[in-house]
Design a protein around this motif. Sequence first.
Motif, PDB file in Angstrom:
ATOM      1  N   ARG A 110       0.838  -1.196   0.000  1.00 51.15           N
ATOM      2  CA  ARG A 110       0.000   0.000   0.000  1.00 51.15           C
ATOM      3  C   ARG A 110       0.876   1.249   0.000  1.00 51.15           C
ATOM      4  O   ARG A 110       1.791   1.363   0.812  1.00 51.15           O
ATOM      5  CB  ARG A 110      -0.865  -0.016   1.253  1.00 51.15           C
ATOM      6  CG  ARG A 110      -1.760   1.176   1.416  1.00 51.15           C
ATOM      7  CD  ARG A 110      -2.709   0.949   2.564  1.00 51.15           C
ATOM      8  NE  ARG A 110      -3.433   2.125   2.933  1.00 51.15           N
ATOM      9  CZ  ARG A 110      -4.370   2.159   3.872  1.00 51.15           C
ATOM     10  NH1 ARG A 110      -4.667   1.053   4.529  1.00 51.15           N
ATOM     11  NH2 ARG A 110      -5.001   3.268   4.151  1.00 51.15           N
TER      12      ARG A 110
ATOM     13  N   ARG B  12       2.014   5.203   0.581  1.00 53.71           N
ATOM     14  CA  ARG B  12       1.756   6.149   1.652  1.00 53.71           C
ATOM     15  C   ARG B  12       0.724   7.183   1.229  1.00 53.71           C
ATOM     16  O   ARG B  12       0.689   7.589   0.075  1.00 53.71           O
ATOM     17  CB  ARG B  12       3.045   6.849   2.055  1.00 53.71           C
ATOM     18  CG  ARG B  12       3.977   5.932   2.776  1.00 53.71           C
ATOM     19  CD  ARG B  12       5.163   6.684   3.337  1.00 53.71           C
ATOM     20  NE  ARG B  12       6.064   5.751   3.998  1.00 53.71           N
ATOM     21  CZ  ARG B  12       7.285   6.049   4.394  1.00 53.71           C
ATOM     22  NH1 ARG B  12       7.757   7.261   4.179  1.00 53.71           N
ATOM     23  NH2 ARG B  12       8.042   5.162   4.990  1.00 53.71           N
ATOM     24  N   SER B  13      -0.075   7.586   2.168  1.00 50.88           N
ATOM     25  CA  SER B  13      -1.122   8.553   1.872  1.00 50.88           C
ATOM     26  C   SER B  13      -0.516   9.948   1.733  1.00 50.88           C
ATOM     27  O   SER B  13       0.160  10.449   2.629  1.00 50.88           O
ATOM     28  CB  SER B  13      -2.148   8.544   3.003  1.00 50.88           C
ATOM     29  OG  SER B  13      -2.848   9.764   3.022  1.00 50.88           O
ATOM     30  N   ALA B  14      -0.785  10.577   0.581  1.00 48.10           N
ATOM     31  CA  ALA B  14      -0.298  11.939   0.369  1.00 48.10           C
ATOM     32  C   ALA B  14      -1.090  12.920   1.215  1.00 48.10           C
ATOM     33  O   ALA B  14      -0.556  13.917   1.710  1.00 48.10           O
ATOM     34  CB  ALA B  14      -0.396  12.315  -1.110  1.00 48.10           C
ATOM     35  N   GLU B  15      -2.359  12.615   1.410  1.00 48.69           N
ATOM     36  CA  GLU B  15      -3.187  13.494   2.245  1.00 48.69           C
ATOM     37  C   GLU B  15      -2.631  13.559   3.666  1.00 48.69           C
ATOM     38  O   GLU B  15      -2.633  14.615   4.304  1.00 48.69           O
ATOM     39  CB  GLU B  15      -4.627  12.980   2.302  1.00 48.69           C
ATOM     40  CG  GLU B  15      -5.356  13.040   0.966  1.00 48.69           C
ATOM     41  CD  GLU B  15      -6.704  12.331   1.054  1.00 48.69           C
ATOM     42  OE1 GLU B  15      -7.169  12.095   2.190  1.00 48.69           O
ATOM     43  OE2 GLU B  15      -7.272  12.008   0.006  1.00 48.69           O
ATOM     44  N   ALA B  16      -2.186  12.405   4.154  1.00 51.71           N
ATOM     45  CA  ALA B  16      -1.668  12.362   5.515  1.00 51.71           C
ATOM     46  C   ALA B  16      -0.516  13.341   5.672  1.00 51.71           C
ATOM     47  O   ALA B  16      -0.472  14.121   6.625  1.00 51.71           O
ATOM     48  CB  ALA B  16      -1.224  10.950   5.880  1.00 51.71           C
ATOM     49  N   ASP B  17       0.408  13.348   4.716  1.00 52.04           N
ATOM     50  CA  ASP B  17       1.540  14.274   4.785  1.00 52.04           C
ATOM     51  C   ASP B  17       1.081  15.707   4.957  1.00 52.04           C
ATOM     52  O   ASP B  17       1.547  16.427   5.849  1.00 52.04           O
ATOM     53  CB  ASP B  17       2.371  14.165   3.498  1.00 52.04           C
ATOM     54  CG  ASP B  17       3.452  13.125   3.618  1.00 52.04           C
ATOM     55  OD1 ASP B  17       3.138  11.927   3.493  1.00 52.04           O
ATOM     56  OD2 ASP B  17       4.604  13.511   3.895  1.00 52.04           O
TER      57      ASP B  17
ATOM     58  N   VAL C  68      -4.421  11.021  12.641  1.00 45.03           N
ATOM     59  CA  VAL C  68      -3.455  10.075  12.129  1.00 45.03           C
ATOM     60  C   VAL C  68      -2.828   9.348  13.316  1.00 45.03           C
ATOM     61  O   VAL C  68      -2.835   9.860  14.429  1.00 45.03           O
ATOM     62  CB  VAL C  68      -2.404  10.898  11.344  1.00 45.03           C
ATOM     63  CG1 VAL C  68      -1.012  10.371  11.510  1.00 45.03           C
ATOM     64  CG2 VAL C  68      -2.802  10.981   9.877  1.00 45.03           C
TER      65      VAL C  68
ATOM     66  N   THR D  33       2.376   6.693  11.950  1.00 46.00           N
ATOM     67  CA  THR D  33       2.417   7.322  10.628  1.00 46.00           C
ATOM     68  C   THR D  33       3.396   8.496  10.623  1.00 46.00           C
ATOM     69  O   THR D  33       4.102   8.722   9.636  1.00 46.00           O
ATOM     70  CB  THR D  33       1.001   7.774  10.235  1.00 46.00           C
ATOM     71  OG1 THR D  33       0.156   6.630  10.245  1.00 46.00           O
ATOM     72  CG2 THR D  33       0.994   8.388   8.855  1.00 46.00           C
TER      73      THR D  33
ATOM     74  N   ARG E 289       7.581   8.751   8.645  1.00 45.28           N
ATOM     75  CA  ARG E 289       7.984   9.799   7.695  1.00 45.28           C
ATOM     76  C   ARG E 289       9.061  10.727   8.242  1.00 45.28           C
ATOM     77  O   ARG E 289       9.848  11.284   7.486  1.00 45.28           O
ATOM     78  CB  ARG E 289       6.764  10.650   7.330  1.00 45.28           C
ATOM     79  CG  ARG E 289       5.731   9.914   6.475  1.00 45.28           C
ATOM     80  CD  ARG E 289       4.413  10.663   6.546  1.00 45.28           C
ATOM     81  NE  ARG E 289       3.498  10.333   5.466  1.00 45.28           N
ATOM     82  CZ  ARG E 289       2.746   9.252   5.451  1.00 45.28           C
ATOM     83  NH1 ARG E 289       2.812   8.380   6.422  1.00 45.28           N
ATOM     84  NH2 ARG E 289       1.940   9.021   4.437  1.00 45.28           N
TER      85      ARG E 289
END
Lengths: 208, 208, 208, 208
Positions: B13, B15-20, B50, B54, B58
């Motif tokens: 899966r 990584r979520s760009a939204e999370a960043d 989050v 997570t 990063r």
Amino acid sequence: MCSRTSPRTRVGRPRSAEADAAILAATRDALVDLGWSKLTMGDVATRAGVAKTTLYRRWAGKNELVVDAVAVLFDELELPDRGSLSADIEGVVLQFAALLERPETKTALMAVVAESTRDAPLRERIRASIVERQKHLVLQGRRRAQERGELPDGDGGPAGGTDDLIFDVIAGAVVHRALVSAEPVDSAWVQRFTALLLGGLAAAAAQD
Amino acid sequence: MCSRTSPRTRVGRPRSAEADAAILAATRDALVDLGWSKLTMGDVATRAGVAKTTLYRRWAGKNELVVDAVAVLFDELELPDRGSLSADIEGVVLQFAALLERPETKTALMAVVAESTRDAPLRERIRASIVERQKHLVLQGRRRAQERGELPDGDGGPAGGTDDLIFDVIAGAVVHRALVSAEPVDSAWVQRFTALLLGGLAAAAAQD
Amino acid sequence: MCSRTSPRTRVGRPRSAEADAAILAATRDALVDLGWSKLTMGDVATRAGVAKTTLYRRWAGKNELVVDAVAVLFDELELPDRGSLSADIEGVVLQFAALLERPETKTALMAVVAESTRDAPLRERIRASIVERQKHLVLQGRRRAQERGELPDGDGGPAGGTDDLIFDVIAGAVVHRALVSAEPVDSAWVQRFTALLLGGLAAAAAQD
Amino acid sequence: MCSRTSPRTRVGRPRSAEADAAILAATRDALVDLGWSKLTMGDVATRAGVAKTTLYRRWAGKNELVVDAVAVLFDELELPDRGSLSADIEGVVLQFAALLERPETKTALMAVVAESTRDAPLRERIRASIVERQKHLVLQGRRRAQERGELPDGDGGPAGGTDDLIFDVIAGAVVHRALVSAEPVDSAWVQRFTALLLGGLAAAAAQD
DNA sequence: CTATAAGCGAGACGGTACGTCGCGTCTTAAT
DNA sequence: ATTAAGACGCGACGTACCGTCTCGCTTATAG
């Protein structure tokens, strides 16, 4: 009826003056060994051979303690009399730079200033015990130059503003060079910086 | 046998760009509300909706996270073209001062620099994502002034040293005024500072 | 639509069952070594190889922890079937006395009861996990004696009051002998005590 | 050369007798307000208007202080002469129960006994100043009953053991009822308890 | 279509430091 | 010598974050 100078007769066991000195010295040692962020109150207490409560009885926290521990180092700064304004400035800037290079100052100074952005009493404490001490050098230098006739009389602006400007320029440039750019503040740099500054001052004086 | 031109096609899966984005925004919010020293990773995670893991996947820690969160704000800085070197400098200094007055920057900038005195990778990260961005403005300003004929050709000194000097003087003076002296960087101060700086530059140029 | 027995799907890492057991065992060890008043949460945590926070995540404090640690010892108590009511009582009283002589019980039991005089939730916890366990033995003994015909049917009084009375007399006398008078609860004492108790019961039964 | 019959004529300022009384009263107040575990030496000193050193000059610690503070309450207990053994017992048990219901006693008594399980000097102090005082009532009651002819002569057993047994049964049952079962020791309960006890005594006497 | 792999939210975990509280001792000056 | 005041070294408290680790689940690519 007796006259009392102090508000109240001191009663109870007095605070140990040795402890104060030991704590401040231990704080500087810990700054050298650990740096600001890894310094802990408990460790300082241990190094000073003192209980943690004794620290908290005298200082509100790490910030206040470190300000006091570092402040005494600024007593070393003094304006040398080298015969000319430029030489005087170069001398004091090199002293200041040497102070900033010391590991206890390097790691602590910006940290407490950072904390002070959200803590007015801390900001005042820093101003009183560190900033004013530096600013005094600027005043002293300006007066000495005026006595020599290197600068016109007056403080060069409304509300003593030029002294403040000069102070921010000198202190800011040196700190930025040393801590942000992380480049050496050697005599070559100091000469070029002093030349720039004095050139600017002369131009400003001519303009009036 | 498979050919892989890219280091490796990522499997699993992504990584979520939204999370960043959410994390960086949450970090800035937390800086405003809490300041650097009271900001916690757990709180940032909660604000961003989050999990803590997570964040740690990063960023190595609070320092790195905050540098990234604050760095994007420096994208706003740009050199305006106001027709003269002095006007350009005044414009960019006011922009820089406005940035320093924002609560997230004010509390974070000196703190991460303070940390960086004992953390070389962090220092490099700050240099690359914040300092270089500012220094570029100095280069750009000098070149534009040379095109206008306001400054002589060349970088004004051996080893490009004058650009560095100018940069430390400008950035240092503004930061010191704003954060240490805690006085407003208003246009009156900026005009006097710019006059001093340009006077110094002119004197230095004349001397060569 | 799915039916869920548990209120919510358990999410996150589950609590370690091993930790629970290790903590309770460590608590008993610490009681033996240090006694109630010198037992500390930190020491228990260390003995159990567990972080202090793990203790506080499961128990509100020392009182609750010790009650749980000691409660399991009361599982050992059981009513032996020795053929007569007097023999049964003597057997269970000797068991109870042996339990009170154990260092972990001796030091802890009165201490938590003392605390419980000002802490209703703690009192309830003690009642549920220790007192009820003992009281059950009285009920069981009375029923067995009734089956044997040694006692008349009924609980011997309004609102089951006689069971309660017997319980307070037995438990109180044994505890007082062991902990206050600090004399051994040996079989000679137990026989005389049992004779007194059964004599009193017989007299009470005859009176009705 | 002087002759000294007394161990030594005390020299220096004599200890304040008022302080002793104030401290013991303050201790009882603190027990009522705070309970055993939250009572502190410093707080007692403050309440008594006395320095902490004054406490420690007289008592070794909290345990000893509290025992002395509570012991005087047991002076109130006395065996009433109500004309019959059962009435005498009921009277004294109700007095004892009333004492146990007082908040200072309730919170302190079991606590110091719990401490005494690991502290022999404390145990002796409790025995001498509290337990013996109670036990005396049993002896007194037995003698009075013998004078009335309600009980046969002798102490009813080898080595004076019956007095001890009776004492543990009475004190134990009442304490257990009041503090562990946390049920009221009212006259109904006391009558049933007394009937049980006297029935047992009569049976034991008949058996011999 | 399934197997494998990584990401993800939740939250427990072993730690470290915090700042506070109480202990019992000590050092003052005053009595 | 005793007293009130209060500083002292010490040790435990209960809390807050740290950065890591299970969990059960989701979302991708690879076979």
